[in-house]
Design an enzyme around this catalytic site. Sequence first.
Site, PDB file in Angstrom:
ATOM      1  N   ASN A   9       0.858  -1.182   0.000  1.00  0.00           N
ATOM      2  CA  ASN A   9       0.000   0.000   0.000  1.00  0.00           C
ATOM      3  C   ASN A   9       0.897   1.236   0.000  1.00  0.00           C
ATOM      4  O   ASN A   9       1.509   1.562   1.011  1.00  0.00           O
ATOM      5  CB  ASN A   9      -0.888  -0.041   1.260  1.00  0.00           C
ATOM      6  CG  ASN A   9      -1.697   1.231   1.442  1.00  0.00           C
ATOM      7  OD1 ASN A   9      -1.794   2.053   0.530  1.00  0.00           O
ATOM      8  ND2 ASN A   9      -2.281   1.383   2.621  1.00  0.00           N
ATOM      9  N   LYS A  11       0.004   4.258  -0.290  1.00  0.00           N
ATOM     10  CA  LYS A  11      -0.672   5.430   0.288  1.00  0.00           C
ATOM     11  C   LYS A  11      -0.528   6.637  -0.660  1.00  0.00           C
ATOM     12  O   LYS A  11      -0.501   6.451  -1.858  1.00  0.00           O
ATOM     13  CB  LYS A  11      -0.137   5.702   1.695  1.00  0.00           C
ATOM     14  CG  LYS A  11      -0.141   4.418   2.540  1.00  0.00           C
ATOM     15  CD  LYS A  11       0.084   4.640   3.992  1.00  0.00           C
ATOM     16  CE  LYS A  11       0.017   3.280   4.700  1.00  0.00           C
ATOM     17  NZ  LYS A  11       0.146   3.390   6.135  1.00  0.00           N
ATOM     18  N   HIS A  94      -9.277   0.990   5.267  1.00  0.00           N
ATOM     19  CA  HIS A  94      -7.967   1.191   5.902  1.00  0.00           C
ATOM     20  C   HIS A  94      -8.138   2.140   7.090  1.00  0.00           C
ATOM     21  O   HIS A  94      -8.962   3.059   7.041  1.00  0.00           O
ATOM     22  CB  HIS A  94      -6.980   1.773   4.887  1.00  0.00           C
ATOM     23  CG  HIS A  94      -5.578   1.792   5.412  1.00  0.00           C
ATOM     24  ND1 HIS A  94      -5.132   2.786   6.250  1.00  0.00           N
ATOM     25  CD2 HIS A  94      -4.556   0.934   5.260  1.00  0.00           C
ATOM     26  CE1 HIS A  94      -3.871   2.524   6.582  1.00  0.00           C
ATOM     27  NE2 HIS A  94      -3.499   1.408   5.995  1.00  0.00           N
ATOM     28  N   GLU A  96      -6.562   4.596   8.037  1.00  0.00           N
ATOM     29  CA  GLU A  96      -6.428   6.021   7.709  1.00  0.00           C
ATOM     30  C   GLU A  96      -7.716   6.559   7.083  1.00  0.00           C
ATOM     31  O   GLU A  96      -8.079   7.715   7.293  1.00  0.00           O
ATOM     32  CB  GLU A  96      -5.212   6.231   6.786  1.00  0.00           C
ATOM     33  CG  GLU A  96      -3.910   6.079   7.566  1.00  0.00           C
ATOM     34  CD  GLU A  96      -2.752   5.516   6.761  1.00  0.00           C
ATOM     35  OE1 GLU A  96      -2.775   5.574   5.518  1.00  0.00           O
ATOM     36  OE2 GLU A  96      -1.800   4.988   7.393  1.00  0.00           O
ATOM     37  N   GLU A 166      -4.807  -5.035  11.061  1.00  0.00           N
ATOM     38  CA  GLU A 166      -3.793  -4.002  11.213  1.00  0.00           C
ATOM     39  C   GLU A 166      -4.040  -3.200  12.485  1.00  0.00           C
ATOM     40  O   GLU A 166      -4.867  -2.277  12.486  1.00  0.00           O
ATOM     41  CB  GLU A 166      -3.846  -3.035  10.022  1.00  0.00           C
ATOM     42  CG  GLU A 166      -3.622  -3.685   8.679  1.00  0.00           C
ATOM     43  CD  GLU A 166      -3.126  -2.666   7.655  1.00  0.00           C
ATOM     44  OE1 GLU A 166      -2.020  -2.852   7.136  1.00  0.00           O
ATOM     45  OE2 GLU A 166      -3.824  -1.673   7.406  1.00  0.00           O
ATOM     46  N   GLY A 172       2.850   2.415  10.562  1.00  0.00           N
ATOM     47  CA  GLY A 172       3.759   3.532  10.316  1.00  0.00           C
ATOM     48  C   GLY A 172       4.534   3.971  11.548  1.00  0.00           C
ATOM     49  O   GLY A 172       5.155   5.033  11.546  1.00  0.00           O
ATOM     50  N   SER A 213       3.850  -1.907  10.229  1.00  0.00           N
ATOM     51  CA  SER A 213       5.304  -1.924  10.384  1.00  0.00           C
ATOM     52  C   SER A 213       5.947  -3.267  10.024  1.00  0.00           C
ATOM     53  O   SER A 213       6.905  -3.695  10.668  1.00  0.00           O
ATOM     54  CB  SER A 213       5.699  -1.493  11.804  1.00  0.00           C
ATOM     55  OG  SER A 213       5.301  -0.143  12.031  1.00  0.00           O
TER      56      SER A 213
HETATM   57  P1  PGA Z   1       3.150   0.399   7.476  1.00  0.00           P
HETATM   58  O1  PGA Z   1       1.649   0.555   6.926  1.00  0.00           O
HETATM   59  O2  PGA Z   1       3.670  -0.899   6.911  1.00  0.00           O
HETATM   60  O3  PGA Z   1       3.881   1.584   6.923  1.00  0.00           O
HETATM   61  O4  PGA Z   1       3.070   0.371   8.948  1.00  0.00           O
HETATM   62  C1  PGA Z   1       0.812  -0.551   6.857  1.00  0.00           C
HETATM   63  C2  PGA Z   1      -0.530  -0.159   6.312  1.00  0.00           C
HETATM   64  O5  PGA Z   1      -0.968   0.970   6.534  1.00  0.00           O
HETATM   65  O6  PGA Z   1      -1.177  -0.973   5.644  1.00  0.00           O
END
Ligand code: PGA
Length: 252
Positions: A9, A11, A94, A96, A166, A172, A213
Amino acid sequence: MRKSLVAGNWKMNKTIAETRDLIFKMIAPLREITGVEQVICPPFMSLMAASALLEGSGIGLGAQNMHWEEKGAFTGETSPMMVKELCGYVILGHSERRAYFNETDQVVNRKVLSAQAAGLTAIVCVGETLEQYESKLTMDVVSSQTSNSLKGVSAEYAPRLIVAYEPVWAIGTGKASNGTEANAVVKEVIRPALAKLFGEETAQAVRVLYGGSVTAANAAEFFNQPEIDGALVGGASMKVEEFVAIAKAAAN
Ligand code: PGA
């Protein structure tokens, strides 16, 4: 036997030119890896360029979001049929999207049902916030997110469905969960919720990813867990060596 899957992803990162450059660098090493489904989810603007580069590669393409309606007066939105022209997959719900764009389980559910109708493979994200984690609400939150987001999904479509667990506090932050803990959430909460919706046998066919992460260094810890079928990767999916190593770990 569930086939492993790794999805990247990106983003809101990478212009069209940068997307071309990154896919160009990734495509050869990724193609050498067999036994794992690989999906790249760049921003909407880059999907067309990505689709041209990935054609015939066996690497899947996914969008990061979409609207649930087929068409109409929804300025700035993208419909399932538009996504379907270029993509096989779509990430929905997601954290976010949930946090910054007020997507509730009900909104996510409408999108999942539209993905089903359009014949897209939905990657549906669930996960608890830090506050919920610290208040020991993980099991409750993930259970209700899973059942509410997937309400009304047919048992025929379900085996195509992908759920990504997640934990929001791990996204992140560089603070990944650990294999045992993530596996327990899938085993004790996500699969039972899926079984309630689709029956035990179908629930076993749904692939569940871990996300938050994930790096080349910790990927195997998650992939070694019996309930975890791959990863949804953010930051590390835009680093060629990292993403290739994660895909390799998932293939083993
Ligand atoms: P990240 O993001 O690997 O940067 O923690 C994972 C995600 O948002 O799917």
